[in-house]
Write an enzyme that holds these catalytic residues in place. Structure first.
Site, PDB file in Angstrom:
ATOM      1  CB  THR A  76      -6.065 -12.422   3.768  1.00 17.67           C
ATOM      2  OG1 THR A  76      -4.669 -11.901   3.814  1.00 17.67           O
ATOM      3  CG2 THR A  76      -6.635 -12.444   5.184  1.00 17.67           C
TER       4      THR A  76
ATOM      5  CD  GLU B 200       3.420 -12.466   1.831  1.00 15.68           C
ATOM      6  OE1 GLU B 200       4.026 -13.548   1.383  1.00 15.68           O
ATOM      7  OE2 GLU B 200       4.161 -11.567   2.521  1.00 15.68           O
TER       8      GLU B 200
ATOM      9  CB  ALA C 143      -5.058 -10.622  15.322  1.00 16.14           C
TER      10      ALA C 143
ATOM     11  CB  SER D 257       1.389   8.629   9.758  1.00 13.75           C
ATOM     12  OG  SER D 257       2.702   8.066  10.143  1.00 13.75           O
ATOM     13  N   PRO D 258      -1.223  10.418  10.923  1.00 10.34           N
ATOM     14  CG  PRO D 258      -1.449  12.316  12.488  1.00 10.34           C
ATOM     15  CD  PRO D 258      -0.366  11.360  12.119  1.00 10.34           C
TER      16      PRO D 258
ATOM     17  N   GLY E  16      -6.681   3.294   3.411  1.00 10.09           N
ATOM     18  CA  GLY E  16      -6.942   2.663   2.162  1.00 10.09           C
ATOM     19  C   GLY E  16      -6.330   1.321   1.913  1.00 10.09           C
TER      20      GLY E  16
ATOM     21  CB  CYS F 135      -4.823  -5.637   3.033  1.00  7.61           C
ATOM     22  SG  CYS F 135      -4.247  -6.557   1.467  1.00  7.61           S
TER      23      CYS F 135
ATOM     24  CG  PHE G 136      -3.872   1.873  -1.141  1.00  5.60           C
ATOM     25  CD1 PHE G 136      -3.218   1.124  -2.166  1.00  5.60           C
ATOM     26  CD2 PHE G 136      -3.312   1.755   0.065  1.00  5.60           C
ATOM     27  CE1 PHE G 136      -2.102   0.295  -1.732  1.00  5.60           C
ATOM     28  CE2 PHE G 136      -2.481   0.719   0.578  1.00  5.60           C
ATOM     29  CZ  PHE G 136      -2.012  -0.026  -0.324  1.00  5.60           C
TER      30      PHE G 136
ATOM     31  NE  ARG H 102      -5.879  -4.099  -5.234  1.00  4.96           N
ATOM     32  CZ  ARG H 102      -5.320  -5.351  -5.103  1.00  4.96           C
ATOM     33  NH1 ARG H 102      -5.960  -6.428  -5.201  1.00  4.96           N
ATOM     34  NH2 ARG H 102      -4.050  -5.405  -4.663  1.00  4.96           N
TER      35      ARG H 102
HETATM   36  N1  LIG Z   1      -1.820  -7.234  -2.127  1.00  5.44           N
HETATM   37  C1  LIG Z   1      -1.116  -7.292  -0.868  1.00  5.44           C
HETATM   38  O1  LIG Z   1      -0.295  -6.394  -0.446  1.00  5.44           O
HETATM   39  C2  LIG Z   1      -1.406  -8.554   0.209  1.00  5.44           C
HETATM   40  C3  LIG Z   1      -0.563  -8.789   0.987  1.00  5.44           C
HETATM   41  C4  LIG Z   1      -0.942  -9.766   1.856  1.00  5.44           C
HETATM   42  C5  LIG Z   1      -1.857 -10.740   1.711  1.00  5.44           C
HETATM   43  N2  LIG Z   1      -2.766 -10.615   0.640  1.00  5.44           N
HETATM   44  C6  LIG Z   1      -3.700 -11.628   0.080  1.00  5.44           C
HETATM   45  O2  LIG Z   1      -3.497 -12.221  -0.909  1.00  5.44           O
HETATM   46  C7  LIG Z   1      -4.605 -12.314  -1.683  1.00  5.44           C
HETATM   47  C8  LIG Z   1      -4.406 -11.858  -2.897  1.00  5.44           C
HETATM   48  O3  LIG Z   1      -4.233 -10.487  -3.080  1.00  5.44           O
HETATM   49  P1  LIG Z   1      -3.812  -9.559  -4.379  1.00  5.44           P
HETATM   50  O4  LIG Z   1      -3.617  -8.368  -3.746  1.00  5.44           O
HETATM   51  O5  LIG Z   1      -2.460 -10.366  -5.023  1.00  5.44           O
HETATM   52  O6  LIG Z   1      -5.086  -9.813  -5.219  1.00  5.44           O
HETATM   53  P2  LIG Z   1      -5.115  -9.598  -6.828  1.00  5.44           P
HETATM   54  O7  LIG Z   1      -6.484  -9.633  -7.258  1.00  5.44           O
HETATM   55  O8  LIG Z   1      -4.417  -8.460  -6.956  1.00  5.44           O
HETATM   56  O9  LIG Z   1      -4.360 -11.153  -7.401  1.00  5.44           O
HETATM   57  C9  LIG Z   1      -5.218 -12.200  -7.318  1.00  5.44           C
HETATM   58  C10 LIG Z   1      -4.959 -12.941  -8.682  1.00  5.44           C
HETATM   59  O10 LIG Z   1      -5.358 -14.317  -8.514  1.00  5.44           O
HETATM   60  C11 LIG Z   1      -5.971 -14.377  -9.591  1.00  5.44           C
HETATM   61  N3  LIG Z   1      -6.899 -15.603  -9.356  1.00  5.44           N
HETATM   62  C12 LIG Z   1      -8.026 -15.465  -8.724  1.00  5.44           C
HETATM   63  N4  LIG Z   1      -8.764 -16.585  -8.778  1.00  5.44           N
HETATM   64  C13 LIG Z   1      -7.836 -17.485  -9.374  1.00  5.44           C
HETATM   65  C14 LIG Z   1      -8.038 -19.054  -9.865  1.00  5.44           C
HETATM   66  N5  LIG Z   1      -9.160 -19.875  -9.488  1.00  5.44           N
HETATM   67  N6  LIG Z   1      -7.187 -19.552 -10.511  1.00  5.44           N
HETATM   68  C15 LIG Z   1      -6.196 -18.971 -10.923  1.00  5.44           C
HETATM   69  N7  LIG Z   1      -5.853 -17.377 -10.801  1.00  5.44           N
HETATM   70  C16 LIG Z   1      -7.003 -16.877  -9.950  1.00  5.44           C
HETATM   71  C17 LIG Z   1      -6.581 -13.096 -10.250  1.00  5.44           C
HETATM   72  O11 LIG Z   1      -6.791 -13.185 -11.507  1.00  5.44           O
HETATM   73  C18 LIG Z   1      -5.325 -12.372  -9.792  1.00  5.44           C
HETATM   74  O12 LIG Z   1      -4.505 -12.150 -10.852  1.00  5.44           O
HETATM   75  C19 LIG Z   1      -5.680 -11.921  -0.757  1.00  5.44           C
HETATM   76  O13 LIG Z   1      -6.457 -12.835  -0.123  1.00  5.44           O
HETATM   77  C20 LIG Z   1      -4.967 -10.590  -0.151  1.00  5.44           C
HETATM   78  O14 LIG Z   1      -5.690 -10.517   1.181  1.00  5.44           O
HETATM   79  C21 LIG Z   1      -2.485  -9.481  -0.236  1.00  5.44           C
HETATM   80  O1  LIG Z   2       0.364   5.395  10.114  1.00  4.80           O
HETATM   81  C1  LIG Z   2      -0.219   5.105   9.141  1.00  4.80           C
HETATM   82  C2  LIG Z   2       0.048   4.023   8.319  1.00  4.80           C
HETATM   83  C3  LIG Z   2      -0.635   3.567   7.237  1.00  4.80           C
HETATM   84  N1  LIG Z   2      -1.825   4.589   6.839  1.00  4.80           N
HETATM   85  C4  LIG Z   2      -2.573   4.128   5.694  1.00  4.80           C
HETATM   86  O2  LIG Z   2      -3.004   2.970   5.919  1.00  4.80           O
HETATM   87  C5  LIG Z   2      -3.300   2.311   4.687  1.00  4.80           C
HETATM   88  C6  LIG Z   2      -2.572   0.808   4.605  1.00  4.80           C
HETATM   89  O3  LIG Z   2      -1.038   0.997   4.612  1.00  4.80           O
HETATM   90  P1  LIG Z   2      -0.215  -0.060   4.752  1.00  4.80           P
HETATM   91  O4  LIG Z   2      -0.657  -0.958   5.891  1.00  4.80           O
HETATM   92  O5  LIG Z   2       1.200   0.433   4.641  1.00  4.80           O
HETATM   93  O6  LIG Z   2      -0.526  -0.869   3.240  1.00  4.80           O
HETATM   94  P2  LIG Z   2      -0.770  -2.281   2.830  1.00  4.80           P
HETATM   95  O7  LIG Z   2       0.037  -2.549   1.536  1.00  4.80           O
HETATM   96  O8  LIG Z   2      -2.245  -2.433   2.612  1.00  4.80           O
HETATM   97  O9  LIG Z   2      -0.575  -3.315   3.828  1.00  4.80           O
HETATM   98  C7  LIG Z   2      -1.349  -3.931   4.780  1.00  4.80           C
HETATM   99  O10 LIG Z   2      -2.174  -5.015   4.389  1.00  4.80           O
HETATM  100  C8  LIG Z   2      -1.405  -6.068   3.581  1.00  4.80           C
HETATM  101  C9  LIG Z   2      -2.587  -7.074   3.170  1.00  4.80           C
HETATM  102  O11 LIG Z   2      -3.187  -7.784   4.085  1.00  4.80           O
HETATM  103  C10 LIG Z   2      -0.414  -6.612   4.846  1.00  4.80           C
HETATM  104  O12 LIG Z   2       0.366  -7.818   4.278  1.00  4.80           O
HETATM  105  C11 LIG Z   2       0.168  -5.684   5.583  1.00  4.80           C
HETATM  106  O13 LIG Z   2       1.005  -6.245   6.419  1.00  4.80           O
HETATM  107  C12 LIG Z   2      -0.370  -4.537   6.115  1.00  4.80           C
HETATM  108  O14 LIG Z   2       0.370  -3.451   6.380  1.00  4.80           O
HETATM  109  C13 LIG Z   2      -2.842   3.400   3.630  1.00  4.80           C
HETATM  110  O15 LIG Z   2      -3.828   4.009   3.084  1.00  4.80           O
HETATM  111  C14 LIG Z   2      -1.931   4.213   4.588  1.00  4.80           C
HETATM  112  O16 LIG Z   2      -1.743   5.380   3.822  1.00  4.80           O
HETATM  113  C15 LIG Z   2      -2.068   5.568   7.558  1.00  4.80           C
HETATM  114  O17 LIG Z   2      -3.146   6.556   7.484  1.00  4.80           O
HETATM  115  N2  LIG Z   2      -1.294   5.816   8.758  1.00  4.80           N
END
Ligand SMILES: NC(=O)c1ccc[n+]([C@@H]2O[C@H](COP(=O)([O-])OP(=O)(O)OC[C@H]3O[C@@H](n4cnc5c(N)ncnc54)[C@H](O)[C@@H]3O)[C@@H](O)[C@H]2O)c1
Ligand SMILES: O=c1ccn([C@@H]2O[C@H](COP(=O)(O)OP(=O)(O)O[C@H]3O[C@H](CO)[C@@H](O)[C@H](O)[C@H]3O)[C@@H](O)[C@H]2O)c(=O)[nH]1
Length: 389
Positions: free
Chosen positions: A68, A95, A156, A201-202, A207, A210, A271, A279
């Site tokens: 993102t 993603e 969004a 869910s309250p 946290g 993202c 979280f 995180r």
């Molecule tokens: N974690 C999620 O649930 C989730 C869901 C959807 C989207 N995203 C998006 O995906 C992206 C990554 O999130 P994450 O939670 O996996 O982060 P993360 O910090 O856990 O992982 C990122 C990885 O990329 C590596 N990296 C960074 N820069 C690099 C480079 N130049 N070359 C090689 N490796 C490199 C880091 O060492 C790390 O292992 C973010 O933009 C986040 O918003 C995350």
């Molecule tokens: O009704 C709810 C739902 C969630 N949470 C809290 O909200 C936070 C985020 O929850 P959740 O959205 O399930 O976690 P993430 O894994 O951070 O996922 C979000 O962030 C990702 C990274 O962008 C997106 O890909 C997902 O679609 C989006 O749900 C957590 O602290 C939850 O406890 C609440 O307090 N009430």
């Protein structure tokens, strides 16, 4: 997701592989998926440098923006690589997976957005990726859009999820002040088919890595487009989240202030449930803020997944935060139990009668997730604060 899980999963999809990025492996790749974390912004620059350092094989490559990133990043990557001898097509395929359900979300996504720049080669690249996803995602769930729309759709989506949580949390404050009951309120709201119950869910706060990050990106975008009212609107979702967290911290302070050698038990550090991710965990924010304001407090912390090592590493004042292996161990001689993560076992596996024998009177329980049955605990003798009750 652990790397072994990813490896097993990716083996089942022909052509996928986990690699350590190097100019050589980029040279041989047809599709390069960026899933790096933008908060290390210099790393994005490093990645672009790495593309520049590839020897420039003649074969066209597709770069997929899966991270993102701020709006317009795809266009910036395109410009940054214009001078490169290899030709790249850039797609945005955001993603939407959540922590704790990553594999399920990846295998059965609600939708896959594929954004491209509309050029002839961009459309070809888009069709290649659609063909790849069509191996496991029904075609009607794969939506094609412009790159700007896919990038904004991702922000969004997280903004609306966060907004729902902040909205319901604002009602917990109203319930606390008025005597209304948040469980009854959410039940009635969820029966309205236009509203339904998801993300209502309250909690003591949302946290994770993202929601807040992406809201801040959206606020920044609005400011840069001179949409200051809109920026303030989305910023208020973050402000509401901070307010909710501080309301909870204030309640804890009111209860423990004045108690000598106070010990607080924290149940849940992650979280949210089903992940060991710390995180921007609300639990950590609660502990750190209480330690800042009342440095004499001691904490005992239990989380089903977070390791002792993670707990010790998280806090500077590690001697004040003791990791525990069980709920029972964490509760011994405590003055106050905080339920801060919504782990399933906290709903069903806590023997509140047995724990009551081990704790200091009057036996406070502060529930940040509507986990306990307040009446049942009060019958045992506990004093209970539950958000919105
Ligand atoms: N974690 C999620 O649930 C989730 C869901 C959807 C989207 N995203 C998006 O995906 C992206 C990554 O999130 P994450 O939670 O996996 O982060 P993360 O910090 O856990 O992982 C990122 C990885 O990329 C590596 N990296 C960074 N820069 C690099 C480079 N130049 N070359 C090689 N490796 C490199 C880091 O060492 C790390 O292992 C973010 O933009 C986040 O918003 C995350
Ligand atoms: O009704 C709810 C739902 C969630 N949470 C809290 O909200 C936070 C985020 O929850 P959740 O959205 O399930 O976690 P993430 O894994 O951070 O996922 C979000 O962030 C990702 C990274 O962008 C997106 O890909 C997902 O679609 C989006 O749900 C957590 O602290 C939850 O406890 C609440 O307090 N009430």
């Amino acid at each position: 997701m652990s790397s072994s899980t990813i490896r097993n999963w990716s083996k089942s999809i022909a052509g996928f592989g986990m690699i350590h990025p190097s100019p050589r492996c980029l040279d041989t790749a047809d599709i390069i998926i960026l899933c790096i974390n933008f908060s290390h912004s210099s790393l994005l620059a490093d990645t672009l440098d790495m593309f520049h350092n590839t020897c420039g094989s003649p074969q066209r490559k597709i770069i997929v923006e899966k991270s993102t990133f701020p709006l317009n990043t795809c266009t910036q990557i395109t410009h940054a690589l214009l001078a490169h001898p290899t030709h790249f097509d850039i797609l945005s395929i955001p993603e939407f997976l959540s922590q704790g359900s990553a594999i399920r979300d990846a295998l059965c996504p609600d939708r896959v957005l594929v954004g491209c720049d509309g050029s002839e080669s961009g459309l070809r690249a888009r069709d290649t990726l659609i063909g790849l996803y069509a191996n496991w995602v029904p075609r009607e769930k794969i939506l094609t859009q412009s790159i700007y729309s896919t990038e904004l759709s991702k922000l969004a989506s997280n903004a609306l999820l966060a907004q729902r949580i902040s909205s319901i949390n604002s009602f917990t404050a109203i319930c606390d002040a008025s005597g209304a009951n948040i469980s009854q309120l959410t039940h009635s709201l969820s029966t309205d088919r236009r509203i339904r119950g998801e993300y209502l869910s309250p909690s003591l706060a949302f946290g994770g890595s993202c929601l807040e990050k992406d809201l801040r990106m959206l606020v920044y975008l609005c400011e840069s487009l001179n949409l200051h009212h809109v920026a303030r609107y989305w910023n208020s979702v973050i402000e509401m989240n901070d307010y909710q967290l501080h309301r909870f911290i204030q309640r804890v302070k009111e209860i423990v202030v004045g108690i000598e050698s106070v010990k607080i038990t924290v149940l849940g550090l992650a979280f949210k449930k089903d992940t060991g991710d710390l995180r921007l965990s609300p639990s950590i924010r609660v502990i750190k803020e209480l330690l800042r304001q009342l440095p004499d407090i001691h904490f005992s912390v239990y989380d089903p997944v977070v390791t002792s090592w993670q707990i010790i590493n998280e806090f500077d004042a590690s001697e004040k935060v003791e990791p525990c292996q069980s709920i029972d161990e964490a509760a011994i001689n405590t003055h106050c139990i905080l339920l801060l993560t919504n782990w399933d076992e906290f709903y069903t596996q806590i023997d509140w009668n047995a724990i009551y024998q081990k704790i200091n009177p009057p036996g406070w329980v502060l529930d940040g997730h509507l986990i306990v049955d307040v009446k049942q605990l009060e019958l045992i003798g506990y004093k209970v604060y539950q958000i919105g009750h």
